[in-house]
Scaffold this motif. Structure first.
Motif, short mmCIF file in Angstrom:
data_model
loop_
_atom_site.label_atom_id
_atom_site.label_comp_id
_atom_site.label_asym_id
_atom_site.label_seq_id
_atom_site.Cartn_x
_atom_site.Cartn_y
_atom_site.Cartn_z
N MET A 1 69.64 -0.48 4.59
CA MET A 1 68.43 -0.23 5.38
C MET A 1 67.67 -1.53 5.56
O MET A 1 67.48 -2.29 4.62
CB MET A 1 67.54 0.81 4.69
N THR A 2 67.25 -1.78 6.81
CA THR A 2 66.44 -2.95 7.11
C THR A 2 65.14 -2.48 7.74
O THR A 2 64.89 -1.28 7.86
CB THR A 2 67.18 -3.89 8.08
N GLU A 3 64.32 -3.41 8.17
CA GLU A 3 63.05 -3.04 8.81
C GLU A 3 63.26 -2.38 10.16
O GLU A 3 62.40 -1.64 10.63
CB GLU A 3 62.17 -4.28 8.98
N THR A 4 64.40 -2.65 10.78
CA THR A 4 64.63 -2.12 12.13
C THR A 4 65.59 -0.94 12.18
O THR A 4 65.70 -0.28 13.22
CB THR A 4 65.19 -3.23 13.03
N GLY A 5 66.30 -0.66 11.11
CA GLY A 5 67.24 0.46 11.16
C GLY A 5 68.16 0.51 9.97
O GLY A 5 67.91 -0.11 8.94
N ILE A 6 69.26 1.25 10.14
CA ILE A 6 70.22 1.45 9.06
C ILE A 6 71.60 1.08 9.58
O ILE A 6 71.95 1.38 10.73
CB ILE A 6 70.18 2.91 8.56
N THR A 7 72.40 0.39 8.77
CA THR A 7 73.74 -0.03 9.16
C THR A 7 74.77 0.47 8.16
O THR A 7 74.46 0.65 6.97
CB THR A 7 73.83 -1.57 9.26
N SER B 1 72.84 17.12 9.51
CA SER B 1 71.45 16.99 9.97
C SER B 1 70.48 16.70 8.83
O SER B 1 69.35 16.24 9.08
CB SER B 1 71.01 18.27 10.71
N ASP B 2 70.88 16.93 7.57
CA ASP B 2 70.03 16.56 6.45
C ASP B 2 69.75 15.06 6.45
O ASP B 2 68.73 14.61 5.93
CB ASP B 2 70.69 16.94 5.12
N TYR B 3 70.68 14.30 7.03
CA TYR B 3 70.57 12.83 7.06
C TYR B 3 69.56 12.35 8.12
O TYR B 3 69.11 11.21 8.09
CB TYR B 3 71.94 12.23 7.36
N ASN B 4 69.22 13.24 9.06
CA ASN B 4 68.38 12.82 10.18
C ASN B 4 67.00 12.34 9.74
O ASN B 4 66.33 11.58 10.45
CB ASN B 4 68.23 13.96 11.18
N THR C 1 65.02 9.17 11.53
CA THR C 1 63.71 9.29 12.17
C THR C 1 62.67 8.35 11.58
O THR C 1 61.57 8.23 12.11
CB THR C 1 63.20 10.74 12.07
N ARG C 2 63.02 7.67 10.50
CA ARG C 2 62.11 6.65 9.98
C ARG C 2 62.02 5.46 10.92
O ARG C 2 61.03 4.72 10.90
CB ARG C 2 62.60 6.15 8.61
N PHE C 3 63.06 5.29 11.74
CA PHE C 3 63.14 4.11 12.61
C PHE C 3 63.00 4.47 14.09
O PHE C 3 62.35 3.76 14.85
CB PHE C 3 64.47 3.38 12.38
N ASN C 4 63.63 5.57 14.48
CA ASN C 4 63.58 6.00 15.87
C ASN C 4 63.55 7.52 15.93
O ASN C 4 64.19 8.19 15.11
CB ASN C 4 64.80 5.49 16.65
N PRO C 5 62.84 8.08 16.89
CA PRO C 5 62.85 9.53 17.03
C PRO C 5 64.22 10.00 17.52
O PRO C 5 64.98 9.24 18.12
CB PRO C 5 61.77 9.79 18.07
N LEU C 6 64.53 11.26 17.23
CA LEU C 6 65.75 11.83 17.77
C LEU C 6 65.62 11.98 19.28
O LEU C 6 64.53 11.81 19.85
CB LEU C 6 66.03 13.18 17.11
N LEU C 7 66.71 12.31 19.95
CA LEU C 7 66.69 12.46 21.41
C LEU C 7 65.87 13.69 21.81
O LEU C 7 65.55 14.54 20.96
CB LEU C 7 68.12 12.57 21.92
N PRO C 8 65.54 13.81 23.08
CA PRO C 8 64.72 14.96 23.53
C PRO C 8 65.29 16.32 23.14
O PRO C 8 64.53 17.28 22.95
CB PRO C 8 64.69 14.77 25.05
N ASN C 9 66.63 16.42 23.01
CA ASN C 9 67.22 17.70 22.59
C ASN C 9 67.08 17.95 21.10
O ASN C 9 67.51 18.99 20.58
CB ASN C 9 68.68 17.78 23.02
N GLY C 10 66.51 16.97 20.37
CA GLY C 10 66.30 17.13 18.94
C GLY C 10 67.48 16.69 18.09
O GLY C 10 67.47 16.89 16.86
#
Length: 394
Positions: free
Chosen positions: A17-23, A166-169, A173-182
């Motif tokens: 995990m970094t400040e911008t996301g997860i790899t 989906s438990d991983y979502n 969501t700490r970095f980016n929201p999910l898509l409009p469909n959730g």
């Protein structure tokens, strides 16, 4: 349920995990591919896996690894997207190296356009089914028909499903929201929690008691967040007779096709070249012995300090040859018999070989050394091609 362990042990992967996301290292899609390949190559059933059907084959990336399994003789690639299949159809064709260094056995490949919900003649006699990241892309009416097609009609020995957890979502969501469909992908119709996926699997084995399943996953959670599980969850279904258990119900030898099923459309097919070895077992062993003798000579010459200095005679320990030929079942008695038949001298548990004119009629060892060199070159080429195939994903 049963507990399944990967034959090669747990994956050595890194989630950061970094400040911008997860790899993920390696990428999660590679981890899924490796998991499925390990399952197919599991020694408990690998000899019985001759025909594999992959549903949702898309760009044929997993095929590039699956085709390397020598014991598989028939691969059927199925997807609903006909334009995508046609676009990628030639990617399953043999490479130049496949004609130079041929498989040990046949391999027939078919690309079919069709639905995972529909039964079709081409699906009969399937040994293994692979469906990676597929079920979350289908609507409920298709999802409800998948078990009857795979476990009722096809009745394979093993089935591998993977789907997002989906438990991983909550981490994404700490970095980016999910898509409009959730969800993570705009074509996902759902994303299940681990409990929802387990419930779906339990429903399958309740209706089809000839199977047991095991749950696992790839894409480790970050440190101190292990409670969310893996980013991608995997279910392995195995028919009970391959777990040394008695089947609850007899297999239907000729399952009937569903009246509502739509026949599959053949998009492309190809047969891979393979080598038919007509030699006797003794001839095969003698070839391997000659290769090992020549290998010893090459290594001895390479160890000389001066390029112009070569030995005229070589003493090759018989024990060394046996160690190198363990994989072909060579015995000391058979080896000694071969050496005597071919007039090679034996002294103090060693084979005595003399350097010979490479242009002479008796230059078999030299010719075999050339073959040995070509084998090394082709192995490197195949490795580069496989790496190139995988890099197309990134």
């Amino acid at each position: 349920m049963f507990c399944y362990k990967f034959p090669c042990g747990e994956f050595q992967t890194l989630t950061k995990m970094t400040e911008t996301g997860i790899t993920f290292d390696p990428p999660v899609y590679e981890q899924r591919y490796c998991a499925a390949i390990q399952i197919l190559e599991d020694s408990r059933w690998s000899n019985q896996i001759k025909k594999v059907v992959e549903f949702g084959c898309a760009e044929m990336r997993f095929f590039q690894l699956m085709r390397r399994i020598e014991k598989i003789e028939n691969i059927v690639l199925v997807d609903i997207d006909e334009p995508l299949l046609r676009k990628n159809s030639t990617s399953v064709d043999p490479l130049v190296s496949d004609y130079i260094r041929r498989r040990e056995g046949p391999l027939s490949v078919q690309i079919l356009q069709g639905s995972v919900a529909d039964s079709s003649e081409e699906l009969r006699d399937t040994d293994a089914v692979i469906a990676l990241e597929l079920i979350e892309h289908v609507y409920d009416d298709v999802l409800s028909k998948i078990p009857s097609n795979i476990f009722g009609f096809m009745q394979p020995k093993l089935v591998v499903f993977s789907t997002p957890n989906s438990d991983y979502n909550v981490i994404f969501t700490r970095f980016n929201p999910l898509l409009p469909n959730g969800f993570r992908h705009d074509d996902h119709k759902f994303e299940w929690t681990r409990e929802e996926f387990k419930s779906w699997c339990l429903g399958i084995v309740e209706k089809y008691p000839n199977y047991m399943f095991s749950l696992m996953g790839v894409g480790n959670p970050p440190k101190d967040l292990e409670s969310v599980g893996h980013v991608s969850q995997i279910a392995l279904f195995v028919r009970k007779d391959f777990l040394e258990m008695q089947l609850e119900n007899p297999l239907v030898t000729t399952p009937n096709l569903d009246d509502e099923s739509t026949p599959y459309k053949l998009i492309h097919s190809v047969d891979y070249p393979f080598y038919v070895d007509t030699r006797t077992e003794k001839e095969k062993l003698w070839t391997e012995v000659q290769i090992e003798l020549q290998r010893f000579k090459k290594m001895a010459n390479l160890s000389e300090n001066e390029l112009d200095s070569y030995q005229e005679t070589y003493k090759v320990p018989i024990g060394l040859i046996l160690d190198r030929l363990h994989h072909v079942g060579a015995t000391k008695e058979a080896l000694l018999e071969l050496l005597q038949e071919n007039n090679l001298k034996i002294d103090d548990e060693c084979v005595i070989i003399e350097d010979c004119d490479e242009e002479s009629e008796g230059s078999d060892l030299y010719e075999l050394s050339e073959r040995l060199s070509q084998d090394v070159i082709l192995t490197d080429q195949e490795h580069e091609e496989e790496c190139w195939d995988l890099n197309q994903e990134s």
